[in-house]
Design an enzyme around this catalytic site. Structure first.
Site, PDB file in Angstrom:
ATOM      1  CG  LEU A 254      -6.123  -7.731   8.222  1.00 49.83           C
ATOM      2  CD1 LEU A 254      -6.852  -8.890   8.893  1.00 49.83           C
ATOM      3  CD2 LEU A 254      -4.757  -8.193   7.709  1.00 49.83           C
TER       4      LEU A 254
ATOM      5  CG  LEU B 109       9.206 -17.163  -3.735  1.00 49.99           C
ATOM      6  CD1 LEU B 109       9.216 -17.242  -2.217  1.00 49.99           C
ATOM      7  CD2 LEU B 109       9.631 -15.769  -4.195  1.00 49.99           C
TER       8      LEU B 109
ATOM      9  CG  ASP C  45      -2.091   0.948   1.097  1.00 45.15           C
ATOM     10  OD1 ASP C  45      -2.359   1.413  -0.032  1.00 45.15           O
ATOM     11  OD2 ASP C  45      -2.728   1.245   2.126  1.00 45.15           O
ATOM     12  N   GLY C  46       0.347   2.303  -0.636  1.00 46.40           N
ATOM     13  CA  GLY C  46       1.007   3.615  -0.579  1.00 46.40           C
ATOM     14  C   GLY C  46       1.537   4.115  -1.911  1.00 46.40           C
ATOM     15  CG  ASN C  47       1.901   1.559  -5.295  1.00 48.02           C
ATOM     16  OD1 ASN C  47       2.848   1.386  -4.529  1.00 48.02           O
ATOM     17  ND2 ASN C  47       1.395   0.585  -6.040  1.00 48.02           N
TER      18      ASN C  47
ATOM     19  NE  ARG D 240      -2.813  -1.368   4.396  1.00 45.83           N
ATOM     20  CZ  ARG D 240      -4.103  -1.419   4.044  1.00 45.83           C
ATOM     21  NH1 ARG D 240      -4.902  -2.289   4.601  1.00 45.83           N
ATOM     22  NH2 ARG D 240      -4.579  -0.598   3.135  1.00 45.83           N
TER      23      ARG D 240
ATOM     24  NE  ARG E 252      -4.372   6.851  -7.295  1.00 54.61           N
ATOM     25  CZ  ARG E 252      -4.262   6.761  -5.964  1.00 54.61           C
ATOM     26  NH1 ARG E 252      -4.086   7.839  -5.239  1.00 54.61           N
ATOM     27  NH2 ARG E 252      -4.360   5.591  -5.366  1.00 54.61           N
TER      28      ARG E 252
ATOM     29  CB  SER F 281      -8.857  -5.136  -2.999  1.00 54.89           C
ATOM     30  OG  SER F 281      -9.475  -3.877  -3.222  1.00 54.89           O
ATOM     31  CB  THR F 282     -13.288  -7.525  -4.658  1.00 56.17           C
ATOM     32  OG1 THR F 282     -13.149  -7.483  -3.233  1.00 56.17           O
ATOM     33  CG2 THR F 282     -12.988  -8.928  -5.130  1.00 56.17           C
ATOM     34  CD  GLU F 283     -13.510  -4.740  -1.359  1.00 55.23           C
ATOM     35  OE1 GLU F 283     -12.320  -5.112  -1.287  1.00 55.23           O
ATOM     36  OE2 GLU F 283     -14.462  -5.538  -1.298  1.00 55.23           O
TER      37      GLU F 283
ATOM     38  CG  HIS G 120      -0.424   2.009  -9.345  1.00 53.29           C
ATOM     39  ND1 HIS G 120      -0.631   1.635  -8.031  1.00 53.29           N
ATOM     40  CD2 HIS G 120      -1.501   2.758  -9.691  1.00 53.29           C
ATOM     41  CE1 HIS G 120      -1.794   2.136  -7.609  1.00 53.29           C
ATOM     42  NE2 HIS G 120      -2.335   2.819  -8.593  1.00 53.29           N
TER      43      HIS G 120
HETATM   44  C1  IPE Z   1      -5.483  -2.657  -0.109  1.00 57.96           C
HETATM   45  O1  IPE Z   1      -5.149  -1.326  -0.283  1.00 57.96           O
HETATM   46  C2  IPE Z   1      -5.449  -3.361  -1.422  1.00 57.96           C
HETATM   47  C3  IPE Z   1      -4.139  -3.507  -2.031  1.00 57.96           C
HETATM   48  C4  IPE Z   1      -2.991  -3.164  -1.507  1.00 57.96           C
HETATM   49  C5  IPE Z   1      -4.147  -4.116  -3.336  1.00 57.96           C
HETATM   50  P1  IPE Z   1      -6.252  -0.188  -0.434  1.00 57.96           P
HETATM   51  O2  IPE Z   1      -5.499   1.072  -0.593  1.00 57.96           O
HETATM   52  O3  IPE Z   1      -7.197  -0.557  -1.511  1.00 57.96           O
HETATM   53  O4  IPE Z   1      -7.004  -0.283   0.953  1.00 57.96           O
HETATM   54  P2  IPE Z   1      -7.845   0.810   1.729  1.00 57.96           P
HETATM   55  O5  IPE Z   1      -8.863   1.352   0.762  1.00 57.96           O
HETATM   56  O6  IPE Z   1      -6.901   1.859   2.170  1.00 57.96           O
HETATM   57  O7  IPE Z   1      -8.447   0.065   2.877  1.00 57.96           O
HETATM   58  C1  IPE Z   2      -1.616   0.228  -3.360  1.00 58.15           C
HETATM   59  O1  IPE Z   2      -1.375   1.602  -3.399  1.00 58.15           O
HETATM   60  C2  IPE Z   2      -1.876  -0.348  -4.722  1.00 58.15           C
HETATM   61  C3  IPE Z   2      -3.286  -0.701  -4.967  1.00 58.15           C
HETATM   62  C4  IPE Z   2      -4.235  -0.691  -4.078  1.00 58.15           C
HETATM   63  C5  IPE Z   2      -3.623  -1.101  -6.326  1.00 58.15           C
HETATM   64  P1  IPE Z   2      -2.559   2.656  -3.384  1.00 58.15           P
HETATM   65  O2  IPE Z   2      -2.903   3.005  -4.795  1.00 58.15           O
HETATM   66  O3  IPE Z   2      -3.691   2.184  -2.560  1.00 58.15           O
HETATM   67  O4  IPE Z   2      -1.855   3.886  -2.692  1.00 58.15           O
HETATM   68  P2  IPE Z   2      -2.508   4.951  -1.712  1.00 58.15           P
HETATM   69  O5  IPE Z   2      -3.119   4.183  -0.580  1.00 58.15           O
HETATM   70  O6  IPE Z   2      -3.521   5.693  -2.518  1.00 58.15           O
HETATM   71  O7  IPE Z   2      -1.354   5.785  -1.282  1.00 58.15           O
HETATM   72 MG    MG Z   3      -4.102   2.421  -0.571  1.00 58.52          MG
END
Ligand code: IPE
Ligand code: IPE
Ligand code: MG
Length: 248
Positions: A203, A135, A24-26, A196, A37, A69-71, A41
């Site tokens: 999660l 792996l 997370d955090g891209n 994470r 963005r 994620s599915t979301e 990625h």
């Molecule tokens: C979780 O990150 C999904 C992935 C890292 C692929 P999100 O950025 O989608 O999660 P939320 O929205 O902050 O919970």
């Molecule tokens: C995680 O990084 C990658 C995916 C969920 C696809 P984000 O795109 O969620 O990065 P933030 O949370 O917006 O910084």
């Molecule tokens: Mg995120």
């Protein structure tokens, strides 16, 4: 029940068997650097490449990464399309090396809904690495823990309705077997450690059944800044934690 087993590295039995990572955090990294963005990625893909290598060197057997994620479909079409294009690009440039390193690629989630070029790349990655026993690298793509459990429940209900199994005799093991991490993907053990990045401590629908006794570790590093050294430090710190599995 997962336990810490002898690893390929052999020397350090505290190396966990299965490490799962919520990358997370891209987006925040991109904002910080004043780039798109999608550039974030892309930087995240480069970080992932290095983490795979280090996990392999450390003798971790299973590495699972949460990539989509599915979301995440709620994001703009441009971002979602860009993420899947990056997947195609990454498979194109990295598959040969993954294969040379004996890495086996698996996908957790409903990838039938992905754009055709992404599906073609996935089919290729699965086929090319199918016989590799190094792996075991799983990518959670269009993955959601609740959806995964729902799918398993439906599968078990259908089998009960047809008389193949008895509803009252359903076991935890049968549920585990019916998840994406179950029989269809060679029975991946539950994660010993879930990491994470980006400072979020949740999660987000990742491995909800499998995380029952996982250790959780968080870092403020944004995923593209997450280095193999930090990964190794976190994994080793986990090795010093005492897991009780409910016992005393
Ligand atoms: C979780 O990150 C999904 C992935 C890292 C692929 P999100 O950025 O989608 O999660 P939320 O929205 O902050 O919970
Ligand atoms: C995680 O990084 C990658 C995916 C969920 C696809 P984000 O795109 O969620 O990065 P933030 O949370 O917006 O910084
Ligand atoms: Mg995120």
């Amino acid at each position: 029940m997962t336990e810490i087993r002898e690893t390929a590295a052999g020397a350090d039995s505290r190396i966990p068997h299965h490490v799962a990572v919520i990358m997370d955090g891209n987006g925040r990294w991109a904002q910080k650097h004043g780039v798109s963005r999608l550039a974030g990625h892309n930087a995240g893909m480069l970080a992932m490449k290095e983490i795979i290598k280090r996990a392999d060197v450390m003798g971790i057997r299973y590495l699972t990464v949460y990539a989509f994620s599915t979301e995440n479909w709620k994001r703009s079409q441009e971002e979602v399309g860009g993420i899947f294009s990056l997947l195609v690009k990454y498979v194109g440039s990295e598959l040969a090396e993954l294969n040379e390193n004996n890495v086996r690629v698996r996908i957790l989630g409903d990838w039938s809904r992905l754009p055709a070029p992404a599906r073609a790349s996935i089919e290729k990655a699965l086929a090319v690495t199918a016989d590799n026993d190094g792996l075991q690298f799983s990518i959670a793509l269009n993955y959601g823990g609740r959806q995964e459990i729902l799918r398993a429940v439906r599968n078990l209900c259908a089998r009960a309705a047809s008389g193949e199994i008895e509803a009252a005799a359903v076991t935890e093991e049968m549920i585990s077997d019916a998840l994406y991490t179950g029989k269809e993907n060679g029975c991946i053990p539950d994660p010993d450690l879930i990491i994470r990045t980006s400072g979020e401590e949740r999660l987000s629908n990742f491995l909800l059944w499998q995380c029952a006794y996982s250790e959780l570790a968080f870092t403020d590093s944004l995923w593209p800044d997450f280095t193999p050294d930090e990964f190794e430090t976190m994994v080793k710190a986990f090795g010093n934690r005492k897991r009780r599995f409910g016992g005393r």
